[in-house]
Design a protein around this motif. Structure first.
Motif, PDB file in Angstrom:
ATOM      1  N   GLU A 154      -2.773  42.494  40.645  1.00  0.00           N
ATOM      2  CA  GLU A 154      -2.790  43.522  41.687  1.00  0.00           C
ATOM      3  C   GLU A 154      -3.153  44.882  41.102  1.00  0.00           C
ATOM      4  O   GLU A 154      -3.940  45.639  41.686  1.00  0.00           O
ATOM      5  N   TYR A 155      -2.581  45.186  39.946  1.00  0.00           N
ATOM      6  CA  TYR A 155      -2.866  46.464  39.279  1.00  0.00           C
ATOM      7  C   TYR A 155      -4.353  46.580  38.946  1.00  0.00           C
ATOM      8  O   TYR A 155      -4.993  47.591  39.255  1.00  0.00           O
TER       9      TYR A 155
ATOM     10  N   TRP B 193       4.566  54.329  46.516  1.00  0.00           N
ATOM     11  CA  TRP B 193       3.410  54.335  45.621  1.00  0.00           C
ATOM     12  C   TRP B 193       2.466  53.200  45.993  1.00  0.00           C
ATOM     13  O   TRP B 193       2.791  52.328  46.796  1.00  0.00           O
ATOM     14  N   ILE B 194       1.299  53.207  45.413  1.00  0.00           N
ATOM     15  CA  ILE B 194       0.272  52.237  45.765  1.00  0.00           C
ATOM     16  C   ILE B 194       0.751  50.803  45.554  1.00  0.00           C
ATOM     17  O   ILE B 194       0.432  49.908  46.332  1.00  0.00           O
ATOM     18  N   MET B 195       1.543  50.586  44.517  1.00  0.00           N
ATOM     19  CA  MET B 195       2.056  49.243  44.251  1.00  0.00           C
ATOM     20  C   MET B 195       3.506  49.091  44.673  1.00  0.00           C
ATOM     21  O   MET B 195       4.244  48.276  44.129  1.00  0.00           O
ATOM     22  N   GLY B 196       3.935  49.875  45.630  1.00  0.00           N
ATOM     23  CA  GLY B 196       5.297  49.753  46.132  1.00  0.00           C
ATOM     24  C   GLY B 196       6.238  50.756  45.506  1.00  0.00           C
ATOM     25  O   GLY B 196       5.963  51.957  45.521  1.00  0.00           O
ATOM     26  N   ASP B 197       7.324  50.282  44.944  1.00  0.00           N
ATOM     27  CA  ASP B 197       8.335  51.178  44.378  1.00  0.00           C
ATOM     28  C   ASP B 197       7.945  51.740  43.019  1.00  0.00           C
ATOM     29  O   ASP B 197       8.519  52.729  42.569  1.00  0.00           O
TER      30      ASP B 197
ATOM     31  N   VAL C  97       2.164  50.292  33.748  1.00  0.00           N
ATOM     32  CA  VAL C  97       1.275  49.137  33.855  1.00  0.00           C
ATOM     33  C   VAL C  97       2.082  47.850  33.769  1.00  0.00           C
ATOM     34  O   VAL C  97       2.976  47.735  32.942  1.00  0.00           O
ATOM     35  N   PRO C  98       1.772  46.864  34.619  1.00  0.00           N
ATOM     36  CA  PRO C  98       2.362  45.542  34.437  1.00  0.00           C
ATOM     37  C   PRO C  98       1.771  44.895  33.180  1.00  0.00           C
ATOM     38  O   PRO C  98       0.558  44.970  32.943  1.00  0.00           O
TER      39      PRO C  98
END
Length: 203
Positions: free
Chosen positions: A94-95, A144-148, A84-85
């Motif tokens: 975004e998350y 992945w959904i959020m990139g790397d 998690v960010p």
């Protein structure tokens, strides 16, 4: 310790995957649920979920129910897992958006496809097409959904695609994403534990 109230091969199965990714001690307590698609099962009085469904967890005296809430709660509670960010991180919004999108858009589209409603409802077909476009667009930018970075959003979205792959169209991107999710060591362990009784993890 986190206690997961779990019915095998249900929406709570992905919470085992999440807990394995977090590598925090947890206990699985099996409960029965009513399964409307099979017409079997019954609510379990020992299940703390307000509606006697799954998933539900308790942690330090706190009850959390429903998949999105549990993913948000646990990824925040165990930030060292890197799923998690953090609050204040520029990617936090975004998350949170992906978590809400899962519940508001992806799952309804998936259910509409599974129930054969797309051919009878142009609006649901448009919503479904928008879901697929957004999924494939995200996966074109990274594994992945959020990139790397693998995140809690992948727990929700990846588990849905693997559970109901036939509800989504043929797509090399979705196939590859589903395979990446299934190959994660935590997912492999979770699959093995899904039907286990009285399991307690202490890693």
């Amino acid at each position: 310790m986190v206690i997961l109230y779990h019915a095998p091969q249900s929406r709570s199965s992905r919470m085992i995957w999440l807990l394995e990714e977090l590598e925090t001690p947890y206990e699985i307590r099996l409960v029965t649920i009513f399964r409307p698609n099979m017409g079997t099962g019954s609510p379990d009085p020992t299940n703390p979920h307000p509606d006697k469904r799954v998933p539900a967890i308790t942690h330090n005296g706190t009850l959390v129910a429903e998949s999105v809430a549990i993913v948000l709660y646990l990824t925040d509670a165990f930030p060292d897992a890197g799923l998690v960010p953090a609050v204040g991180d520029t990617r936090r919004g975004e998350y949170l958006t992906w978590l809400a999108w899962y519940a508001a858009a992806l799952e309804p589209a998936m259910v509409a496809s599974m129930n054969g409603e797309l051919t009878t409802s142009p609006m649901k077909q448009r919503d479904y097409d928008a879901v697929i476009k957004r999924l494939e667009g995200a996966l074109a930018r990274g594994p992945w959904i959020m990139g790397d970075a693998f995140s809690g959003a992948d727990i929700l979205i990846g588990s849905a695609i693997n559970f109901a792959r036939a509800a989504f169209p043929e797509s090399a991107a979705l196939d590859a994403y589903a395979a990446r999710c299934k190959a994660r060591p935590a997912m492999v362990r979770a699959t093995e534990l899904d039907e286990a009784s009285g399991v307690q993890r202490t890693t």
